[in-house]
Design a protein around this motif. Structure first.
Motif, PDB file in Angstrom:
ATOM      1  N   PHE A   6       2.691  -5.127   2.385  1.00 49.77           N
ATOM      2  CA  PHE A   6       3.453  -4.491   3.462  1.00 49.77           C
ATOM      3  C   PHE A   6       2.809  -4.726   4.826  1.00 49.77           C
ATOM      4  O   PHE A   6       3.492  -4.687   5.855  1.00 49.77           O
ATOM      5  N   LEU A   7       1.501  -4.993   4.860  1.00 52.78           N
ATOM      6  CA  LEU A   7       0.817  -5.205   6.130  1.00 52.78           C
ATOM      7  C   LEU A   7       1.380  -6.422   6.865  1.00 52.78           C
ATOM      8  O   LEU A   7       1.466  -6.420   8.095  1.00 52.78           O
ATOM      9  N   ALA A 141       4.861   2.995   3.937  1.00 52.19           N
ATOM     10  CA  ALA A 141       4.086   2.520   2.792  1.00 52.19           C
ATOM     11  C   ALA A 141       2.752   3.240   2.646  1.00 52.19           C
ATOM     12  O   ALA A 141       2.055   3.061   1.640  1.00 52.19           O
ATOM     13  N   GLY A 142       2.364   4.034   3.634  1.00 53.76           N
ATOM     14  CA  GLY A 142       1.121   4.784   3.522  1.00 53.76           C
ATOM     15  C   GLY A 142       0.286   4.757   4.789  1.00 53.76           C
ATOM     16  O   GLY A 142       0.660   4.159   5.791  1.00 53.76           O
ATOM     17  N   ILE A 191      -9.698  -3.680   8.494  1.00 49.03           N
ATOM     18  CA  ILE A 191      -8.690  -2.778   7.957  1.00 49.03           C
ATOM     19  C   ILE A 191      -9.321  -1.979   6.819  1.00 49.03           C
ATOM     20  O   ILE A 191     -10.024  -2.545   5.975  1.00 49.03           O
ATOM     21  N   ILE A 192      -9.057  -0.673   6.790  1.00 48.91           N
ATOM     22  CA  ILE A 192      -9.647   0.200   5.768  1.00 48.91           C
ATOM     23  C   ILE A 192      -8.551   1.076   5.181  1.00 48.91           C
ATOM     24  O   ILE A 192      -7.841   1.766   5.915  1.00 48.91           O
ATOM     25  N   PRO A 219      -8.587  -4.920   3.045  1.00 49.15           N
ATOM     26  CA  PRO A 219      -7.877  -6.204   2.923  1.00 49.15           C
ATOM     27  C   PRO A 219      -8.127  -7.110   4.118  1.00 49.15           C
ATOM     28  O   PRO A 219      -8.608  -6.684   5.175  1.00 49.15           O
ATOM     29  N   ASP A 220      -7.756  -8.348   3.964  1.00 49.62           N
ATOM     30  CA  ASP A 220      -7.968  -9.380   4.986  1.00 49.62           C
ATOM     31  C   ASP A 220      -7.271  -8.978   6.299  1.00 49.62           C
ATOM     32  O   ASP A 220      -6.060  -8.810   6.342  1.00 49.62           O
ATOM     33  N   PRO A 221      -8.022  -8.829   7.394  1.00 50.55           N
ATOM     34  CA  PRO A 221      -7.409  -8.475   8.695  1.00 50.55           C
ATOM     35  C   PRO A 221      -6.392  -9.482   9.175  1.00 50.55           C
ATOM     36  O   PRO A 221      -5.540  -9.166  10.012  1.00 50.55           O
ATOM     37  N   ASN A 222      -6.453 -10.699   8.665  1.00 54.34           N
ATOM     38  CA  ASN A 222      -5.511 -11.704   9.115  1.00 54.34           C
ATOM     39  C   ASN A 222      -4.089 -11.439   8.617  1.00 54.34           C
ATOM     40  O   ASN A 222      -3.135 -12.057   9.086  1.00 54.34           O
ATOM     41  N   LEU A 223      -3.928 -10.486   7.686  1.00 52.56           N
ATOM     42  CA  LEU A 223      -2.588 -10.041   7.306  1.00 52.56           C
ATOM     43  C   LEU A 223      -1.859  -9.484   8.515  1.00 52.56           C
ATOM     44  O   LEU A 223      -0.635  -9.598   8.617  1.00 52.56           O
TER      45      LEU A 223
END
Length: 228
Positions: A6-7, A141-142, A191-192, A219-223
């Motif tokens: 979703f990011l 999504a949260g 991202i946390i 997760p990967d910040p590049n998302l």
């Protein structure tokens, strides 16, 4: 990592996390891992020597902004007991779980998404984040958080937890080695998912034993940034 798909839908394309005056064409991915045989430990140990390495990298590659580092095993942290005090190899923290963007002192730092200030702190240990801001973001999504580290101390002045920020708003500026944990100027962006009760701080470097958890939680910040 499918739970974080979703990011990718929260940003429509390249989304700057530093001064929007730089375009995607200005960015160059850089390898700062232990596999980079050109990068010596002496260059890593001193901010001035490391800045010279970055400058030479840009001269060779073109561009203005080196970036990278997610899930990267680095020798950079050997110089600080904050990361390397453990005696067992699996417990030494040397795997970077954020994304770094290297830019000049004073470069503006931008909120990547709408959110609110969750917390902030000057993590002033040698090799630490220095001044740090954490934003909280809520979507259908949260909830999750973004961390911005290695800032100027002035960036923390007059901040208030709960204060709302808008995507693209300047929230801070990059600090120099005297205030950012003793690094060449750069932004650590992360991202946390679960802050685990922490405020103004969260690990940005993991050891091999705990790596699976931290990659899942961060997760990967590049998302979001979509730099490539």
């Amino acid at each position: 990592m499918s739970e974080y798909k979703f990011l990718t839908g929260l940003t429509s394309g390249f989304t700057p996390v530093i001064d929007a005056g730089f375009s995607l064409e200005d960015y160059r991915h850089i390898d700062l891992s232990v596999q980079n045989e050109i990068l010596s430990q002496a260059q890593l140990d001193a901010p001035e020597a490391f800045q010279k390495y970055l400058d030479n990298f840009l001269l060779a590659q073109g561009g203005q902004i080196p970036w990278g580092g997610y899930n990267e095993h680095r020798g950079l942290y050997r110089r600080s007991g904050l990361f390397s005090a453990a005696t067992e190899e699996d417990l030494i923290r040397n795997i970077h779980i954020g994304l770094d963007v290297w830019a000049p002192v004073g470069t503006g730092v931008l909120a990547v998404l709408d959110g609110r200030i969750h917390s902030f702190k000057d993590n002033n240990n040698f090799g630490d984040y220095g001044p740090t801001i954490i934003l909280e973001h809520e979507f259908e999504a949260g909830k999750f958080y973004t961390l911005y580290g290695h800032l100027q101390r002035e960036s923390l002045k007059d901040l208030q937890a709960g204060e709302k920020v808008k995507q693209g708003e300047r929230i801070a500026a990059l600090g120099d080695a005297s205030e950012n944990g003793n690094y060449a100027p750069h932004l650590h962006f992360q991202i946390i998912h679960d802050l685990q009760g922490k405020e103004g701080d969260y690990p940005g470097v993991a050891n091999r034993k705990e790596l699976e958890f931290y990659l899942s939680n961060c997760p990967d910040p590049n998302l979001l940034l979509k730099m490539n």
